[in-house]
Write a protein that holds these residues in place. Structure first.
Motif, PDB file in Angstrom:
ATOM      1  N   GLU A 270       0.820  -1.214   0.000  1.00 43.56           N
ATOM      2  CA  GLU A 270       0.000   0.000   0.000  1.00 43.56           C
ATOM      3  C   GLU A 270       0.852   1.262   0.000  1.00 43.56           C
ATOM      4  OE1 GLU A 270      -2.447  -0.458   3.401  1.00 43.56           O
ATOM      5  OE2 GLU A 270      -3.813  -1.910   2.459  1.00 43.56           O
ATOM      6  N   GLY A 271       2.095   1.132   0.460  1.00 42.87           N
ATOM      7  CA  GLY A 271       2.975   2.295   0.512  1.00 42.87           C
ATOM      8  C   GLY A 271       3.651   2.605  -0.808  1.00 42.87           C
ATOM      9  N   VAL A 272       3.433   1.749  -1.815  1.00 43.72           N
ATOM     10  CA  VAL A 272       4.039   1.952  -3.132  1.00 43.72           C
ATOM     11  C   VAL A 272       3.045   2.675  -4.035  1.00 43.72           C
ATOM     12  CG1 VAL A 272       4.998   0.831  -5.163  1.00 43.72           C
ATOM     13  CG2 VAL A 272       5.471  -0.099  -2.897  1.00 43.72           C
ATOM     14  N   LYS A 273       3.437   3.822  -4.556  1.00 47.95           N
ATOM     15  CA  LYS A 273       2.540   4.620  -5.394  1.00 47.95           C
ATOM     16  C   LYS A 273       2.670   4.262  -6.874  1.00 47.95           C
ATOM     17  CE  LYS A 273       2.548   8.517  -2.176  1.00 47.95           C
ATOM     18  NZ  LYS A 273       2.833   9.968  -1.979  1.00 47.95           N
ATOM     19  N   GLU A 274       3.859   3.827  -7.287  1.00 50.29           N
ATOM     20  CA  GLU A 274       4.078   3.492  -8.688  1.00 50.29           C
ATOM     21  C   GLU A 274       4.054   1.976  -8.875  1.00 50.29           C
ATOM     22  OE1 GLU A 274       7.732   5.255  -9.848  1.00 50.29           O
ATOM     23  OE2 GLU A 274       7.071   7.315  -9.473  1.00 50.29           O
ATOM     24  N   PRO A 275       3.739   1.512 -10.080  1.00 43.95           N
ATOM     25  CA  PRO A 275       3.751   0.063 -10.342  1.00 43.95           C
ATOM     26  C   PRO A 275       5.101  -0.554  -9.975  1.00 43.95           C
ATOM     27  CG  PRO A 275       2.769   1.253 -12.176  1.00 43.95           C
ATOM     28  CD  PRO A 275       3.353   2.296 -11.259  1.00 43.95           C
ATOM     29  N   THR A 276       5.065  -1.632  -9.220  1.00 47.81           N
ATOM     30  CA  THR A 276       6.285  -2.252  -8.718  1.00 47.81           C
ATOM     31  C   THR A 276       6.212  -3.757  -8.911  1.00 47.81           C
ATOM     32  OG1 THR A 276       6.428  -0.526  -7.026  1.00 47.81           O
ATOM     33  CG2 THR A 276       7.808  -2.462  -6.717  1.00 47.81           C
ATOM     34  N   LEU A 277       7.331  -4.355  -9.262  1.00 42.30           N
ATOM     35  CA  LEU A 277       7.378  -5.801  -9.436  1.00 42.30           C
ATOM     36  C   LEU A 277       7.140  -6.504  -8.104  1.00 42.30           C
ATOM     37  CD1 LEU A 277      10.506  -6.110 -11.766  1.00 42.30           C
ATOM     38  CD2 LEU A 277       8.106  -6.402 -12.415  1.00 42.30           C
ATOM     39  N   PRO A 278       6.487  -7.660  -8.128  1.00 38.71           N
ATOM     40  CA  PRO A 278       6.231  -8.402  -6.888  1.00 38.71           C
ATOM     41  C   PRO A 278       7.491  -8.671  -6.081  1.00 38.71           C
ATOM     42  CG  PRO A 278       4.955  -9.334  -8.685  1.00 38.71           C
ATOM     43  CD  PRO A 278       5.865  -8.305  -9.294  1.00 38.71           C
ATOM     44  N   VAL A 279       8.601  -8.966  -6.761  1.00 41.80           N
ATOM     45  CA  VAL A 279       9.836  -9.262  -6.037  1.00 41.80           C
ATOM     46  C   VAL A 279      10.336  -8.029  -5.284  1.00 41.80           C
ATOM     47  CG1 VAL A 279      11.364  -8.702  -7.986  1.00 41.80           C
ATOM     48  CG2 VAL A 279      12.117 -10.321  -6.227  1.00 41.80           C
ATOM     49  N   GLN A 280      10.098  -6.846  -5.844  1.00 37.47           N
ATOM     50  CA  GLN A 280      10.498  -5.619  -5.166  1.00 37.47           C
ATOM     51  C   GLN A 280       9.638  -5.372  -3.927  1.00 37.47           C
ATOM     52  OE1 GLN A 280      10.163  -3.208  -8.853  1.00 37.47           O
ATOM     53  NE2 GLN A 280      12.263  -2.554  -8.448  1.00 37.47           N
ATOM     54  N   VAL A 281       8.347  -5.654  -4.063  1.00 42.51           N
ATOM     55  CA  VAL A 281       7.451  -5.524  -2.908  1.00 42.51           C
ATOM     56  C   VAL A 281       7.878  -6.486  -1.808  1.00 42.51           C
ATOM     57  CG1 VAL A 281       5.082  -5.820  -2.090  1.00 42.51           C
ATOM     58  CG2 VAL A 281       5.510  -4.744  -4.308  1.00 42.51           C
ATOM     59  N   GLU A 282       8.274  -7.692  -2.207  1.00 39.85           N
ATOM     60  CA  GLU A 282       8.697  -8.698  -1.237  1.00 39.85           C
ATOM     61  C   GLU A 282       9.940  -8.224  -0.484  1.00 39.85           C
ATOM     62  OE1 GLU A 282       7.833 -12.010   0.816  1.00 39.85           O
ATOM     63  OE2 GLU A 282       6.706 -11.293  -0.920  1.00 39.85           O
ATOM     64  N   ARG A 283      10.879  -7.626  -1.211  1.00 39.88           N
ATOM     65  CA  ARG A 283      12.086  -7.113  -0.560  1.00 39.88           C
ATOM     66  C   ARG A 283      11.752  -5.975   0.392  1.00 39.88           C
ATOM     67  NH1 ARG A 283      15.607  -6.888  -6.129  1.00 39.88           N
ATOM     68  NH2 ARG A 283      16.082  -9.127  -6.289  1.00 39.88           N
ATOM     69  N   MET A 284      10.844  -5.114  -0.031  1.00 40.59           N
ATOM     70  CA  MET A 284      10.426  -4.010   0.832  1.00 40.59           C
ATOM     71  C   MET A 284       9.760  -4.541   2.100  1.00 40.59           C
ATOM     72  SD  MET A 284       8.873  -1.456  -2.070  1.00 40.59           S
ATOM     73  CE  MET A 284       8.088  -0.413  -0.846  1.00 40.59           C
ATOM     74  N   ALA A 285       8.941  -5.577   1.937  1.00 42.76           N
ATOM     75  CA  ALA A 285       8.254  -6.160   3.089  1.00 42.76           C
ATOM     76  C   ALA A 285       9.248  -6.793   4.056  1.00 42.76           C
ATOM     77  CB  ALA A 285       7.237  -7.201   2.619  1.00 42.76           C
ATOM     78  N   THR A 286      10.251  -7.473   3.509  1.00 42.22           N
ATOM     79  CA  THR A 286      11.278  -8.092   4.355  1.00 42.22           C
ATOM     80  C   THR A 286      12.038  -7.033   5.144  1.00 42.22           C
ATOM     81  OG1 THR A 286      11.531  -9.940   2.810  1.00 42.22           O
ATOM     82  CG2 THR A 286      13.335  -9.543   4.356  1.00 42.22           C
ATOM     83  N   ALA A 287      12.414  -5.949   4.455  1.00 43.26           N
ATOM     84  CA  ALA A 287      13.140  -4.862   5.118  1.00 43.26           C
ATOM     85  C   ALA A 287      12.266  -4.193   6.176  1.00 43.26           C
ATOM     86  CB  ALA A 287      13.594  -3.835   4.086  1.00 43.26           C
ATOM     87  N   LEU A 288      10.978  -4.048   5.868  1.00 42.39           N
ATOM     88  CA  LEU A 288      10.054  -3.405   6.802  1.00 42.39           C
ATOM     89  C   LEU A 288       9.854  -4.269   8.045  1.00 42.39           C
ATOM     90  CD1 LEU A 288       8.358  -0.809   6.919  1.00 42.39           C
ATOM     91  CD2 LEU A 288       6.434  -2.113   5.990  1.00 42.39           C
ATOM     92  N   GLU A 289       9.754  -5.571   7.838  1.00 42.87           N
ATOM     93  CA  GLU A 289       9.582  -6.477   8.973  1.00 42.87           C
ATOM     94  C   GLU A 289      10.819  -6.466   9.869  1.00 42.87           C
ATOM     95  OE1 GLU A 289       8.664 -11.208   9.929  1.00 42.87           O
ATOM     96  OE2 GLU A 289       8.734 -10.494   7.859  1.00 42.87           O
TER      97      GLU A 289
END
Length: 321
Positions: free
Chosen positions: A47-66
């Motif tokens: 939800e924090g991503v405003k621009e289209p992002t690849l699933p793998v990038q979202v996964e990395r962001m989620a890992t870093a956020l966790e």
């Protein structure tokens, strides 16, 4: 949808000045809670991503956020307060927990496990919100900061005992310049185990094993060699059981006689052992027992698992090749 009272049971400072910080990452059933929490963190990251992002990038962001969520939470738990320069970071952390809480409680089905997670996350959020202000200046979170064992805590004291045969000066401290290369590697491994998500670790093993099992063109020997390599690589999961059993031993020794509860990453055991010197000796003995320490002080947790793995695949190679 179930309605929750998010102001339930705010954390208070008791008459002695103790701040009873409640940390979701230390709740008894957190292993069962983690997959749902991780899913919620992934949703927050997405939800924090405003621009289209690849699933793998979202996964990395989620890992870093966790990782940020856990490391910051443990920092404020240790501090039992926040410094003026940490106010913005503390507020952002509480907002992050609020978003995670909303993601968890927005699920279509709310069972008892989800209610328990909602309670644990909310108590952590309230603990962060209610932190008292401290004087001075404190560290801010950096994803590039090396993870370390905190002096006096469970993992630190385990490392302190196991590193003894690798101290250049037996009377010196556990500092890099006084520890041999082998000893530094041991401390590094224990630090890794302290912060490792073992469930995710085993998931990687299963994925790699599945890939091997579906790889075409391998001879039987190559197939068994690769399976053996996979099992050997992840065999250090044995340390998860050893450390969990050892922490259970420690809880039985100390709770509730000497303290109300133990946080595996947060409780300063040195302070507790000052009231219970005999328990310190018992704990040291348990470390030696659980880690199969020999007369030279070296641990042998991996000896039997590695031997069993090798024998198993030698049997396969001999009889099925």
């Amino acid at each position: 949808m179930t309605e929750f009272n998010y102001q339930l049971n705010p954390v208070q400072v008791d008459p002695s000045g103790h701040y009873d910080f409640q940390n979701v990452f230390d709740f008894p059933d957190f292993i069962e809670m983690r997959p749902v929490l991780r899913e919620a963190v992934r949703q927050v990251a997405k939800e924090g991503v405003k621009e289209p992002t690849l699933p793998v990038q979202v996964e990395r962001m989620a890992t870093a956020l966790e990782e940020q969520l856990e490391r910051c939470t443990r920092k404020y738990e240790r501090q039992a307060g926040y410094y003026p320069n940490q106010k913005k970071e503390k507020n952002e952390l509480s907002r992050l927990f609020t978003h995670v809480l909303q993601a968890v409680s927005a699920r279509d089905e709310i069972d008892q496990d989800i209610e328990d997670l909602v309670y644990a996350v909310n108590q952590t959020r309230l603990s962060i919100i209610g932190l008292p202000l401290l004087e001075g200046e404190g560290p801010l979170y950096s994803p590039d900061q090396d993870q370390e064992l905190l002096p006096g805590t469970f993992y630190y004291l385990v490392a302190l005992e196991l590193v003894r045969p690798y101290l250049k000066d037996p009377k010196g401290g556990m500092v890099p310049e006084n520890v041999t290369k082998k000893g530094r590697d041991l401390v590094l491994h224990l630090t890794t185990y302290a912060y490792r998500d073992w469930d995710s670790y085993l998931t990687h093993q299963y994925d790699e094993k599945h890939a091997i099992e579906n790889q075409k063109g391998l001879t039987n020997v190559e197939y068994y060699d690769r399976l053996e390599e996979n099992e050997r690589h992840y065999a250090d999961h044995a340390y998860a059981d050893v450390l969990a059993d050892l922490f259970g031993d420690l809880e039985q020794m100390l709770v509730p006689t000497y303290c109300d509860h133990l946080a595996i990453m947060g409780t300063n055991l040195e302070q507790v052992f000052q009231k219970a010197p005999l328990v310190r000796l018992q704990f040291t003995q348990k470390v030696r027992e659980r880690f199969l320490v020999d007369d030279q002080g070296e641990e042998h947790v991996m000896d039997q698992p590695l031997q069993s793995i090798h024998q198993k695949y030698e049997f396969y190679r001999t009889n099925f090749s």
